[in-house]
Design an enzyme around this catalytic site. Structure first.
Site, mmCIF file in Angstrom:
data_model
loop_
_atom_site.group_PDB
_atom_site.id
_atom_site.type_symbol
_atom_site.label_atom_id
_atom_site.label_comp_id
_atom_site.label_asym_id
_atom_site.label_seq_id
_atom_site.Cartn_x
_atom_site.Cartn_y
_atom_site.Cartn_z
ATOM 1 C CG ASP A 229 -1.748 1.260 1.125
ATOM 2 O OD1 ASP A 229 -2.948 0.830 0.415
ATOM 3 O OD2 ASP A 229 -1.483 2.217 1.587
ATOM 4 C CG ASN A 237 -4.714 11.317 -5.387
ATOM 5 O OD1 ASN A 237 -3.819 11.366 -6.594
ATOM 6 N ND2 ASN A 237 -5.250 10.273 -5.176
ATOM 7 C CG HIS A 242 -7.151 13.348 -8.402
ATOM 8 N ND1 HIS A 242 -7.596 12.409 -7.770
ATOM 9 C CD2 HIS A 242 -7.977 14.360 -8.097
ATOM 10 C CE1 HIS A 242 -8.294 12.572 -6.730
ATOM 11 N NE2 HIS A 242 -8.658 13.883 -6.943
ATOM 12 C CG ASP A 246 -3.981 9.159 -12.196
ATOM 13 O OD1 ASP A 246 -4.247 8.555 -11.194
ATOM 14 O OD2 ASP A 246 -4.713 9.831 -13.047
ATOM 15 C CD GLU A 272 -4.535 3.916 -1.392
ATOM 16 O OE1 GLU A 272 -4.804 4.374 -0.329
ATOM 17 O OE2 GLU A 272 -5.301 4.111 -2.587
#
Length: 358
Positions: A229, A237, A242, A246, A272
């Site tokens: 994780d 974010n 965002h 990504d 994630e």
């Protein structure tokens, strides 16, 4: 060489009209080869006008191929059936006789029309089919005798016509089936791949988990599952946007995939989170592998388009298959428990099964 000719004029391997383009190029190849063969025969038999006709056919065939190469596919797909019908008609009337059955090659034109022309081109399709049928009937009704071929020649031509029709039909079917197989494989790969990271998606990695778990239990082999994780991903974010999130996911996924061994499986579990499956691996071996991965992620320098460097770390939970585990969901739950412990102990670390079970 043949594959290169079949794909002449297009690069897209999965376009909707790839079947048609393959068949068009195949018919151009066959038409050109036959024109060359007849050109040699007519030159040998000292028939200059027929030889000139073959040369014209070759030139027009290259014009059609040129259109295809330039991307003008509509013209290319229409030229070849017209050339075929003209060639078959001229040869049937002026050289071959009805007894040679050369006019039966109009079947190839009909097959071409039904395969190549789409539903939006149904008018052109039926015009080509109708023209082929009418010309076929004309050749039958004319019943002209050949002054160039003996009875033995005509019998040989009938056999060659049969094999020509069979070969063309089988090649068209083969091209269509190969195309369908390629598309199915491509669609399967798309259905099993996460678009952002390029890793296996949740469905694929869980399917791998089921298979590897079953094999490991049946063969009594060691196997370790890990859940990875990204730490503080929501904060990334919220802080950087965002797009930056990504970018982080894609880069971390690429790094993790490069660290893993060829027989290991890795996929995006959701958000994630990632799942790593290490068959034939003990817990201690998995610890070293995942620690190297964790350290590699921590050492990454992920820079946005605006020159901002985003620090990234991961937390990892590890669990090995034991005799008490009967379903793969149980080992994933244990790995998830380890992930929770790694988060609780400060993140950027891994927690092994032995640690949190004690």
């Amino acid at each position: 060489m043949i594959k290169r000719l079949l794909t002449l004029g297009f690069d897209d391997q999965y376009g909707n009209d790839l079947n048609q383009k393959h068949v068009v190029n195949f018919f151009y190849m066959m038409f050109a080869a036959f024109s060359v063969l007849m050109l040699v025969i007519f030159v040998f038999r000292q028939m200059p006008y027929m030889a000139l006709f073959c040369v014209v056919c070759l030139v027009l065939a290259f014009v059609g191929l040129r259109y295809n190469y330039m991307g003008i596919f509509d013209r290319a797909q229409l030229i070849i059936p017209i050339l075929l019908m003209i060639q078959i008609t001229v040869f049937s009337v002026l050289y071959f006789s009805a007894e040679s059955a050369f006019h039966w090659l109009y079947i190839n034109v009909i097959v071409y029309a039904f395969v190549v022309f789409s539903t939006e081109q149904r008018f052109i399709k039926y015009c080509v089919v109708a023209a082929a049928i009418i010309l076929f009937l004309c050749c039958v009704l004319l019943q002209m005798d050949s002054i160039y071929l003996t009875l033995l020649d005509q019998r040989a031509i009938r056999i060659l016509v049969f094999f020509s029709i069979a070969f063309n039909f089988s090649m068209v079917v083969s091209l269509v089936m190969k195309r369908l197989k390629s598309v199915n494989q491509h669609l399967r790969a798309l259905a099993e791949k996460d678009e952002l990271t390029g890793l296996a998606n949740r469905r694929k990695v869980l399917a791998d988990a089921v298979n590897i778990f079953a094999d490991s239990v049946m063969n009594r082999e060691s196997c370790v599952f890990a859940i990875v994780d990204l730490d503080h991903f929501k904060k990334i974010n919220d802080t950087f946007g965002h797009e930056a999130g990504d970018l982080v996911l894609a880069n971390v996924a690429e790094l993790m995939a490069s660290v893993m061994r060829p027989h290991d499986k890795i996929g995006r579990y959701g958000g994630e989170e990632f799942i790593v499956i290490m068959p034939g691996t003990t817990l201690n071996e998995a610890e070293k592998i995942m620690e190297d991965m964790r350290q590699a992620v921590e050492d990454m320098l992920i820079e946005t388009d605006h020159g901002i460097v985003i620090p990234v770390t991961v937390s990892i939970g590890l669990a090995a298959i034991t005799s008490s585990i009967s379903r793969y969901e149980e080992i994933l739950a244990q790995a998830d428990r380890g992930l929770y412990m790694a988060k609780r102990n400060g993140r950027n670390r891994l927690a092994m099964q032995a640690e949190y079970q004690s």
